[in-house]
Design a protein around this motif. Structure first.
Motif, short mmCIF file in Angstrom:
data_model
loop_
_atom_site.label_atom_id
_atom_site.label_comp_id
_atom_site.label_asym_id
_atom_site.label_seq_id
_atom_site.Cartn_x
_atom_site.Cartn_y
_atom_site.Cartn_z
N ASP A 1 0.87 -1.17 0.00
CA ASP A 1 0.00 0.00 0.00
C ASP A 1 0.91 1.23 0.00
O ASP A 1 1.63 1.47 0.97
N TYR A 2 0.93 1.96 -1.09
CA TYR A 2 1.87 3.08 -1.22
C TYR A 2 1.16 4.33 -1.70
O TYR A 2 0.05 4.29 -2.23
N GLN A 3 1.83 5.43 -1.49
CA GLN A 3 1.37 6.71 -2.03
C GLN A 3 2.60 7.46 -2.52
O GLN A 3 3.60 7.57 -1.80
N ILE A 4 2.50 7.98 -3.72
CA ILE A 4 3.59 8.78 -4.29
C ILE A 4 3.48 10.20 -3.75
O ILE A 4 2.41 10.80 -3.77
N ILE A 5 4.60 10.72 -3.31
CA ILE A 5 4.70 12.12 -2.92
C ILE A 5 5.65 12.77 -3.91
O ILE A 5 6.81 12.33 -4.05
N ASP A 6 5.15 13.76 -4.63
CA ASP A 6 5.99 14.44 -5.61
C ASP A 6 7.11 15.19 -4.90
O ASP A 6 6.86 16.02 -4.02
#
Length: 87
Positions: free
Chosen positions: A28-33
């Motif tokens: 479970d991941y989220q990209i942070i720019d």
């Protein structure tokens, strides 16, 4: 638990690789720019940094290093806004 991935928008191949890798491992991941230090202007630096310190230690406080630090700060702030279920 969510994994936060800091990634430069312009690094498309690297971003694709990490997304594919996270998916293959069912993470479970989220990209942070990331903040791209190469795009920081002198005005940006003056607004967000102690410019005297940056000037004094420019050999290691490069725009890339400042962008990296700002990216991690952004990730930290993002995680602080999240609420997690109690165990």
């Amino acid at each position: 638990m969510k994994t936060y991935v800091i990634s430069l928008e312009r690094s498309r191949e690297r971003r694709k690789y990490i997304i594919d890798h996270c998916k293959s491992l069912n993470i479970d991941y989220q990209i942070i720019d990331a903040i791209d230090g190469n795009l920081l202007t002198q005005q940006d630096l003056e607004n967000i940094c102690d410019i005297e310190t940056v000037t004094k230690f420019r050999y290691w406080l490069t725009n890339g290093a400042i962008g990296c630090a700002l990216s991690h700060l952004k990730a930290y702030q993002k995680t602080q806004l999240m609420t997690y279920p109690q165990k």
